[in-house]
Motif scaffolding. Sequence first.
Motif, short mmCIF file in Angstrom:
data_model
loop_
_atom_site.label_atom_id
_atom_site.label_comp_id
_atom_site.label_asym_id
_atom_site.label_seq_id
_atom_site.Cartn_x
_atom_site.Cartn_y
_atom_site.Cartn_z
N LEU A 81 0.28 10.94 -26.60
CA LEU A 81 1.59 10.56 -26.08
C LEU A 81 1.47 10.36 -24.57
N ALA A 82 1.69 9.13 -24.11
CA ALA A 82 1.61 8.82 -22.69
C ALA A 82 3.01 8.63 -22.14
N ASP A 83 3.38 9.46 -21.19
CA ASP A 83 4.70 9.41 -20.56
C ASP A 83 4.56 8.77 -19.17
N THR B 177 15.89 15.73 -19.83
CA THR B 177 15.54 14.45 -20.44
C THR B 177 14.66 14.60 -21.67
N TRP B 178 14.11 15.81 -21.87
CA TRP B 178 13.29 16.04 -23.05
C TRP B 178 14.14 16.49 -24.23
N PHE B 179 14.91 17.54 -24.03
CA PHE B 179 15.74 18.07 -25.11
C PHE B 179 16.89 18.82 -24.48
N GLY B 180 17.98 18.11 -24.26
CA GLY B 180 19.13 18.73 -23.62
C GLY B 180 20.40 17.98 -23.91
N CYS C 95 1.78 12.86 -17.95
CA CYS C 95 2.86 12.14 -17.27
C CYS C 95 2.29 11.43 -16.05
N SER C 96 2.71 10.20 -15.81
CA SER C 96 2.33 9.42 -14.64
C SER C 96 0.81 9.21 -14.61
N GLN D 134 9.64 11.60 -18.35
CA GLN D 134 10.80 12.09 -19.07
C GLN D 134 10.49 13.26 -20.00
N SER D 135 9.24 13.59 -20.17
CA SER D 135 8.90 14.68 -21.10
C SER D 135 8.77 16.03 -20.43
#
Length: 388
Positions: free
Chosen positions: A214-216, A359-362, A187-188, A353-354
Amino acid sequence: MKSFLVISLFALLLPRCSRGFEYWNQTKLVDDGITDVGVPHFVPITLIGSAAAKGAVCMDGSLPGYHLDKGFGSGGNSWLVQLEGGGWCNDINSCLYRKKSRRGSSYYMEKQLQFSGILSNKPEENPDFYNWNRVKIRYCDGASFLGEGYDSAAGLFFRGQRIWLVSMEELMSKGMRYADQALLTGCSAGGLAAIHHCDEFRALFPGNIRVKCLADAGMFLDAIDVAGQRTLRHFFGGVVNLQGVARNLPRACTSRILPVLCFFPQNVLSSIQTPLFLLNTAYDVWQLQESLATKAADPHGYWIDCKMNNAKCNTGQIDFLQGFRNQMLLSVRKFSLSSKNGLFINSCFAHCQSERQDTWFGSNSLLLGTGESLNLSLIGTLTVFKSS
């Protein structure tokens, strides 16, 4: 079918996005205030003892570290490796400041770290990765795991590339060499690192092993700020020059343009061979606050209200933000045409967001269309690993 589902969501701001924007304003760093439901899951740190002999040390010379939560059951041979984010330093003074924090020294790192979002061990929160071997590699070099150098006068080690290499060696010895599938993420600044190290990660495994990245929030753009300058290019130039990053950037890029431009993902995406998924917002809040409308670029404070609450942006400011959004879309257009790649770009004012559960799974995660739920975990996993 494509191995990645290519998705773009370029609509009006979604109501569900506002919570993430409020969160950013309160904490500034996503990984500093992870919210979770139920009993938090903490994972202890492991320092890499062999790193010192290889010069793979944090900025202050201390050992680098990671947090590993072992997989089990059907995920026992699957690995998810997350590169921690946390900005950069571009001159001696900012690096000396960083050296006395967890961003530059393992002496200041948490002994245990909460795993949430994509790292959660709960099937109801992270249904596709919960039982994988999940790793968070701590970030203590200041150049997205890409630096190579040493400043003897300041006593600063710039060894990000070595930390990357020794961390991979360590994980391979811990069982990652037997992986049947592996995902590199971040992330970032960690998302930027995941892009740059994606092909190196792929090279660790035999050709028959499924490996993707996967780049967040890693799509930092070489954009013009509100004063007509290129603040982030200037800042990244300091990072690249001070920490010896150029030697670890793709030669296919540095042979054509300046090394600092090759630090920007938009200029290296075309050279990445490994399947890559981009998770980003079209209105990245970090870039708005720290590179587009900084105090230096906005000395009279015209952008203060807009930066802190997008509802307070005037027509001219909205037009400027739309221009940034359009540049974001243009930067990934060619990338999105490849069947091996994928992306999810939404219209939230957010950054990362991961790592956050909501924001990931909610229940409060993003929606596509009118009522069709498409949580980020589904995008980030089923489309990454389970499409045929």
